[in-house]
Write a protein that holds these residues in place. Structure first.
Motif, PDB file in Angstrom:
ATOM      1  N   PRO A  45       0.833  -1.203   0.000  1.00  0.00           N
ATOM      2  CA  PRO A  45       0.000   0.000   0.000  1.00  0.00           C
ATOM      3  C   PRO A  45       0.873   1.261   0.000  1.00  0.00           C
ATOM      4  O   PRO A  45       1.970   1.280   0.566  1.00  0.00           O
ATOM      5  N   GLY A  47       2.512   4.868   0.732  1.00  0.00           N
ATOM      6  CA  GLY A  47       2.853   5.567   1.971  1.00  0.00           C
ATOM      7  C   GLY A  47       4.069   5.018   2.678  1.00  0.00           C
ATOM      8  O   GLY A  47       4.677   5.707   3.487  1.00  0.00           O
ATOM      9  N   ALA A  48       4.441   3.790   2.400  1.00  0.00           N
ATOM     10  CA  ALA A  48       5.615   3.191   3.060  1.00  0.00           C
ATOM     11  C   ALA A  48       6.878   3.571   2.309  1.00  0.00           C
ATOM     12  O   ALA A  48       6.853   3.895   1.123  1.00  0.00           O
ATOM     13  N   VAL A  69       6.848   2.535   7.903  1.00  0.00           N
ATOM     14  CA  VAL A  69       5.431   2.798   7.634  1.00  0.00           C
ATOM     15  C   VAL A  69       4.954   3.960   8.496  1.00  0.00           C
ATOM     16  O   VAL A  69       5.357   4.093   9.649  1.00  0.00           O
ATOM     17  N   PRO A  70       4.087   4.813   7.940  1.00  0.00           N
ATOM     18  CA  PRO A  70       3.568   5.943   8.717  1.00  0.00           C
ATOM     19  C   PRO A  70       2.447   5.511   9.654  1.00  0.00           C
ATOM     20  O   PRO A  70       1.887   4.409   9.513  1.00  0.00           O
ATOM     21  N   TYR A  73      -0.934   3.204   8.852  1.00  0.00           N
ATOM     22  CA  TYR A  73      -0.636   2.324   7.718  1.00  0.00           C
ATOM     23  C   TYR A  73      -1.159   0.914   7.987  1.00  0.00           C
ATOM     24  O   TYR A  73      -1.084   0.425   9.115  1.00  0.00           O
ATOM     25  N   TYR A 126      -0.635  -3.656  10.807  1.00  0.00           N
ATOM     26  CA  TYR A 126      -0.945  -2.235  10.786  1.00  0.00           C
ATOM     27  C   TYR A 126      -0.115  -1.533  11.850  1.00  0.00           C
ATOM     28  O   TYR A 126       0.457  -2.169  12.749  1.00  0.00           O
ATOM     29  N   GLU A 130       4.299   5.701  13.550  1.00  0.00           N
ATOM     30  CA  GLU A 130       5.362   5.352  12.610  1.00  0.00           C
ATOM     31  C   GLU A 130       6.145   4.168  13.172  1.00  0.00           C
ATOM     32  O   GLU A 130       6.434   4.113  14.367  1.00  0.00           O
TER      33      GLU A 130
END
Length: 156
Positions: A45, A47-48, A69-70, A73, A126, A130
């Protein structure tokens, strides 16, 4: 095989960041300030960020890859064709097992945590904050989503 090929294309852009690690007899030393982050493969996905520390995840052989990952996420339920060996470097990474992303069944894994899974084990993850994880295993690495509609490449 299609999953691995797509991953190989997506990861090739940032594999060059670890070019010193590509030589078979290279001694590799990476400090936190040396990590060069780039966009994660399109198989994950958006964003990473990812950084290859050693080897090439798209090829056979040992590799080490960091994934940042933010907050917020999520990676939907998926499997990998090989062993998945992961260490949580920073933040808290939540891991759940199974074909459905039931967050009530996920286990929070703080920095320093470790997990390993056999090929084909369905899981999801998930992060509420961060987080950075390190995958150290043998390639080629790939990801197959339990629900094909969750594959980010299908929406791009």
């Amino acid at each position: 095989m299609q999953v691995i090929s797509a991953f190989a294309i997506g990861i090739s852009a940032f594999c060059t960041l670890a070019s010193s690690a590509q030589a078979k007899d290279a001694h590799v030393l990476v400090t936190p300030n040396d990590v060069q982050w780039g966009a994660a493969p399109k198989t994950l996905p958006a964003g990473a960020q990812a950084a290859v520390l050693f080897g090439d995840p798209s090829k056979e052989g040992l590799f080490a890859l960091r994934l940042k990952v933010p907050a917020g996420y999520a990676i939907p339920p998926h499997t990998h064709p090989g062993n998945e060996v992961v260490t949580v470097i920073s933040g808290t990474f939540n891991l759940g097992m199974g074909n459905t992303a039931d967050r009530g069944l996920a286990k929070p894994l703080p920095a320093g945590s470790f997990f390993a899974m056999m090929p084909g084990t369905a899981h999801f993850a998930y992060a509420d904050e961060e987080a950075v994880i390190q995958i150290t295993t043998n390639g080629p690495w790939g990801i197959k989503y339990v629900n094909p509609a969750d594959d980010p490449q299908k929406t791009q």
